[in-house]
Write a protein that holds these residues in place. Structure first.
Motif, short mmCIF file in Angstrom:
data_model
loop_
_atom_site.label_atom_id
_atom_site.label_comp_id
_atom_site.label_asym_id
_atom_site.label_seq_id
_atom_site.Cartn_x
_atom_site.Cartn_y
_atom_site.Cartn_z
N CYS A 12 67.18 15.02 5.14
CA CYS A 12 67.39 14.44 6.45
C CYS A 12 66.09 14.50 7.25
O CYS A 12 65.45 15.56 7.31
CB CYS A 12 68.49 15.19 7.17
SG CYS A 12 68.62 14.77 8.91
N CYS A 15 66.96 17.18 10.67
CA CYS A 15 67.04 18.63 10.53
C CYS A 15 66.25 19.14 9.34
O CYS A 15 65.97 20.33 9.24
CB CYS A 15 68.49 19.08 10.43
SG CYS A 15 69.34 18.43 8.98
N CYS A 51 71.28 12.71 8.51
CA CYS A 51 72.68 13.15 8.52
C CYS A 51 73.48 12.23 9.43
O CYS A 51 72.94 11.64 10.36
CB CYS A 51 72.81 14.57 9.07
SG CYS A 51 71.88 15.82 8.23
N CYS A 56 70.82 15.00 14.76
CA CYS A 56 69.72 14.73 13.84
C CYS A 56 69.01 13.43 14.23
O CYS A 56 67.79 13.34 14.13
CB CYS A 56 70.24 14.64 12.41
SG CYS A 56 70.74 16.24 11.76
#
Ligand SMILES: [Zn+2]
Length: 89
Positions: A12, A15, A51, A56
């Motif tokens: 991702c 994050c 995500c 995020c």
């Protein structure tokens, strides 16, 4: 007996965690140079993953992670569109 095949993991851009592709939204820069969400997972081009989490998306937007990964500008309406793919959408 169900055969459980391990899915390939993708990172991702928000994050930084590795997750299964089905848990992520794929954003692609197409060969035409436009940035769009890959609903099917089949679009050709350079891809980046997020995500399905508005947090995020915010992190990635702040850090310009998508721009850096795709090496091009990401228009605000694309971010809005991504936001609609997140939780609750
Ligand atoms: Zn994330």
């Amino acid at each position: 007996m169900a055969q459980v095949r391990k899915q390939p993991l993708r990172k991702c851009a928000g994050c930084g965690l590795m997750k299964e592709k089905k848990e992520l939204v794929r954003i692609v820069k197409t060969e035409a140079g436009t940035v769009r969400i890959d609903q099917t997972g089949r679009l050709n081009g350079r891809g980046v993953y997020l995500c399905r989490d508005a947090g995020c998306l915010q992190k990635a937007r702040k850090s310009r992670a998508l721009e850096r990964s795709l090496k091009c500008a990401v228009p605000p309406d694309v971010y809005d569109e991504i936001g609609r793919q997140m939780d609750g959408g």
